[in-house]
Design an enzyme around this catalytic site. Structure first.
Site, PDB file in Angstrom:
ATOM      1  N   VAL A 171       0.845  -1.197   0.000  1.00  0.00           N
ATOM      2  CA  VAL A 171       0.000   0.000   0.000  1.00  0.00           C
ATOM      3  C   VAL A 171       0.882   1.250   0.000  1.00  0.00           C
ATOM      4  CG1 VAL A 171      -1.660   1.344   1.352  1.00  0.00           C
ATOM      5  CG2 VAL A 171      -1.973  -1.134   1.061  1.00  0.00           C
ATOM      6  N   CYS A 172       1.587   1.462   1.083  1.00  0.00           N
ATOM      7  CA  CYS A 172       2.300   2.724   1.262  1.00  0.00           C
ATOM      8  C   CYS A 172       3.452   2.863   0.280  1.00  0.00           C
ATOM      9  CB  CYS A 172       2.790   2.836   2.701  1.00  0.00           C
ATOM     10  SG  CYS A 172       1.433   2.572   3.861  1.00  0.00           S
TER      11      CYS A 172
END
Lengths: 206, 206, 206, 206, 206, 206, 206, 206
Positions: free
Chosen positions: H117-118
């Site tokens: 995600v990040c």
């Protein structure tokens, strides 16, 4: 059946660090270099935190085995330091054994490289002489897990107790109230996951 | 509690190599072929280095099991060599047992293929007759780790000591001063990581 | 110290197959389905080859646990077959225990699903009554290796011997000359790597 | 971007089984012998079930590589069988390529031993000639996973599609209604976990 | 080269859950049962949280494959539910495809059992028709990692994007401010490690 | 789509051995020391067997990185040997690149330590200049599998072909008839499992 | 030799849950978060199902260690709950020991975080006082498998019995007829693979 | 085909550290805490050593995610520090993107927690805008290897280059002669195995 549980006692324990040398460390393949270095230094910090007598020994530092890792040398400037002229089993070295006996202590906390030789041989010798021996399995390294398993089995069957550095520290400390700050700091500096907990907690109190 | 530590003694030990045959080796899956070959030959070199009496035995070489690996045959041209006509447990073969007893030695260093049968059976028989048995776990191979674990547990619970070839060599050698060159050469030829240390050191002295 | 080695004896051994049911097999995750099926059928073949009395028991076949695997049912049409009405430990079922005692044999070879319950409980009960128990670890399955390790440790510490199907077969057979063809065929049909050796050898003789 | 999905088509596919020989199988270490044998025979059963033209080839059967595994020989008595006199890449053998071209089919389903040579080389050659190639990764074996990964990467980057025997069978079958019994039987005989489901279901309907 | 990044968009995405049936789940061996169940239900919760149109399909529920897992049935009472009469590739079922097309959406989020068939086949078909396909690898299970790797490679090379349920949820949510409570609750109920963080934080604020 | 398959050609290939130095080898943790040493020497034997031009380069031999492993130095006494004064990417060293270009060959077979730097950097540089590059993944080592995977992905995506030493040898040899004895001997000396096959076969012919 | 098998007895057993706190759980790395949470809650459900006296203890809930996991707090609202002011070994806390002794029971079922400290220390203390101790290995977690192995070995050698939650439940239950519904429900809610069996069976009876 | 190799260039690169927060780190399970901490700090040291512009961003530091790890905060006191008010994809935060664009650099070196995600989201966004993106896989962590593989595949297929901190450092440094002392010190402080080499070498020169 109900034999007493002889715990590690900070007034009866001595730490033996056997052959943690720069060259020999390249033989250690049952831990990654990062984790093994951390485990060894954590045990060393425990020895210092509880002011346990600590004995260092090496095998042929002038040669391929390389020097004792400098951090250990620096942490125990006044500890007995026994470079063995050839004995593989440190217990065959009279200086090593008399350094231990000079402490008057009966609980040996031992770690070294490699587990199956430098740890196992003195462990078996010390057990035969009636010492209690606590093997720090995660600060002792060797070629691979098959070798480690055989060595730990041999020591365990002979009466050694298998531990890890964290359990050694906790068994010695007994009660957090003896020093919350100090012991917490020790754990935080060697357990990143615990350091994270402390940081999150501190931030939440900010 | 404080029983003596009966170490491996080069004047009291005999090496038993059981069924390291070219066909049977294809059954060994708990080690890679490279490392297993290296481990077996390292143990053989130790037997020669310490001039230990060594006994070879095989099962049905004329057939699928295949011949004894040629390196072993070449290394021990004068060793007792007992092709068993059918006994699975080598201890059931009178020639094998009398070859052992003829040495007058009580410490058996054993390795073979497969661990759970060719090693475990004679180990259990020998323990029952009062021999000390040292099982070389990394020069003994079998189908998979689950099988190995069961076999090692069975032997350990019956009194065998579990070791690896490196520890066997070091326990026999006792003191590097007995032969630095020779023992170092032996280690270097079977431990690439140790050979690297020696080469780096030599280069640094050049 | 030198206790006799009581080997598996084909005139004193009985095989107990506990709860190898189609539903319960889906709980077994410490072996792949292929290898587990092969291991269980290999043990069953051994039971037949040595004409060992064999006892089958199941738990709630009419329900999610599912029927006994059909191959086992077909292989032992005349064996005592005890569907337990509720007892988890088969030893709590009087029919099961009396079927065992009716054989007059004292060596129990046991395998089942799941290792930690269906194997461990009757093993501990039988040991307590003085039977010798040989646990076939690779024909017994459970949820994961952590569970298996705990169960095997518990049984081993209580006196059970840990084995695998191949070692069971070899310890019962003792000498290839008792039946080379038959035993070789048995091994070949459950050890593809051994079958390969036999095929290569046969081809080379062609 | 939206290129058509050229599925495996039972009227356009041919199966190539390369060098599944008794000796060479002992080199396969990225699968256990049990599961690998099962995977290869499952693929062979699929070839027969869908009546796909199947081509067998071997390398030096008279020698250490050993004979083609007898089950395969027995399953395809009339299939083109090309013992290569020396070519490592089967595509370099004119008989092999013309046997393929004689089928008029453009989808090659390939498996063999070892993956990185006997599978990869003809795969790359066939892709270069415009064939669609479907590599059955679980019926192809080699020395270890690192080697397998490199070989699969090389073939995938050159345009091969990586599949497993189960997916091959399902993509060919397309619809269970074409033959529920037959295809279910095929799956059940190679997937013990699926056989268990069928047995439990049958019992529940009993 | 600088093509736009077409993100998952909650107004353009549809969720396809293929063959998560009680029987078929026993075939899934590349995840433990605990973690696989959690992953599938997490994806289902995401579908509900973002009110994504969701389509369920099964294969032969009346038979060994077993019923759709009841939690899924309960969570999507009004979703299109297509029991396929025989088509293995769900895309071959006209009802399934028209249910998808009826949503007017072009981003397919797909998961199922087994990865190499029930997920891979409709994925390849949909890509060929120009849909964007996002495969949720941790809510899709199959026989073993070798099979999974082949299937994921095949889909990735055909243009599918490989994701996990957590990333799917985060890419759909885009900004925590859209619903901190709700999304946090969803994560906490499927990520015990995140729940622990929330509990520790809440306690520290207590 | 149907691009030709440019195979490794012994008249167009050159071997690059980068930084296989005694010190740096202690950084390699994605292979065991035994298998890595064997893989590197196998590749070197292939270079010699096919009389491929071979180029050696090292980084700071006078220092912690240590000398080139002596076996390599001995095997290629006349090969260009380029000790780099500081360039990390060997392609930045003009002597290295001109040694390659002097051969007039366009296929580079490369291996080295560590994979992600000493292999990856010159590989990417060479690809950018239009060379074909074949990375020998099992004769190249690095810190751990996560690092290896990233490095192999990077090289593969840039156009390198990933291979292993065995496949390199076989692709160069093309046909066993070119030299059965010689090539068989090469394989036997680096593949113990193949040597076993040859020994069993020879014995069966005896 | 034939000592009685003292089974877990629901009228003689007490459950000890030590330091399952939200912060400390982030230290557990020998289980995945999903499976560990499931194992701990399964053990808690067993304690409730058999109405075993259960004792909760924690270490420094107000701080980085975090609160007891809320599910446990909710499940045992009336259980003795002993927040230890500093003792690391819960047995050093008089309230904890007297809560145990107040039950009059002699069988301790223990689980906690971390295995090597919070479980091992009270286990060793309790064994020394003659209690029977059953360690639930899969509801106890720690840093890594090496640490776990050492801790389990230490406890086993001191006389503890190693179990898993499923075996604990089954040994307490003894006979399914005591409560088929209830016990089946308990298993189904913590063993997804068993729930699948129940669902398939129920559907087949539909 | 022969596109230029755009190497990392210390005058064109910027480092993005995304969400390395004390709470989120407890979610990282694809690396051990020791090695992950070391990898992140090694990358940070590289950023400082080459004086690369470095940008820090966090998500909800006041809450369960916890504060940025204090070492990072301390190392980059003057770096742009963007606490995102809610955007999950940092690229959705205008301050973050303009901090990047303000540097005028086109090579993004990115690491963060969690990888899928990040790291993945801003990577995909940046690639779509024409940046070169280098993902540091060993300084980015997530839930498990299955998730990591999917995320790395997604980024790689979109054009990102996968690297590790060591390779990043070496590609930036280019030539040891630029600073032997400094770069060696950096490596030694994060690679214990390299530190050992340096210590052995230094000792041998003593």
């Amino acid at each position: 059946m109900a034999r007493p549980y002889n715990r590690l006692d900070k007034d009866n324990a001595v730490v033996l660090l056997v052959d943690h040398q720069a060259g020999l460390l390249s033989l250690v393949r049952d831990f990654t270099p990062d984790e093994f270095k951390n485990n060894v230094l954590a045990l060393a910090d425990i020895a210092r935190f509880f002011q346990l007598p600590t004995i260092l020994t090496t095998s042929f530092e002038k040669g391929p085995n390389g020097p004792l890792v400098p951090e250990l040398k620096a942490m125990f400037p006044d500890a007995p330091y026994i470079p063995r002229p050839g004995q593989i089993n440190a217990w065959d070295n009279a200086d090593f054994v008399s350094a231990i006996k000079a402490t008057g202590r009966r609980q040996l906390i031992i770690a070294g490289v490699v587990t199956d030789v430098c740890v196992a041989f003195p462990t078996l010798s010390a057990l035969a002489e009636g010492f209690e021996v606590f093997v720090v399995t995660d600060a002792s390294g060797t070629f691979n897990p098959v070798v480690r398993e055989a060595a730990l089995n041999r020591m365990s069957q002979a009466g050694a107790q298998l531990m890890n550095w964290f359990a050694v520290g906790c068994e010695l400390h007994r009660d957090w109230r003896n020093d919350v700050e100090g012991f917490g700091g020790l754990l935080g500096s060697h357990l990143p996951a615990y350091a994270n907990l402390m940081q999150s907690y501190a931030a939440s109190q900010g």
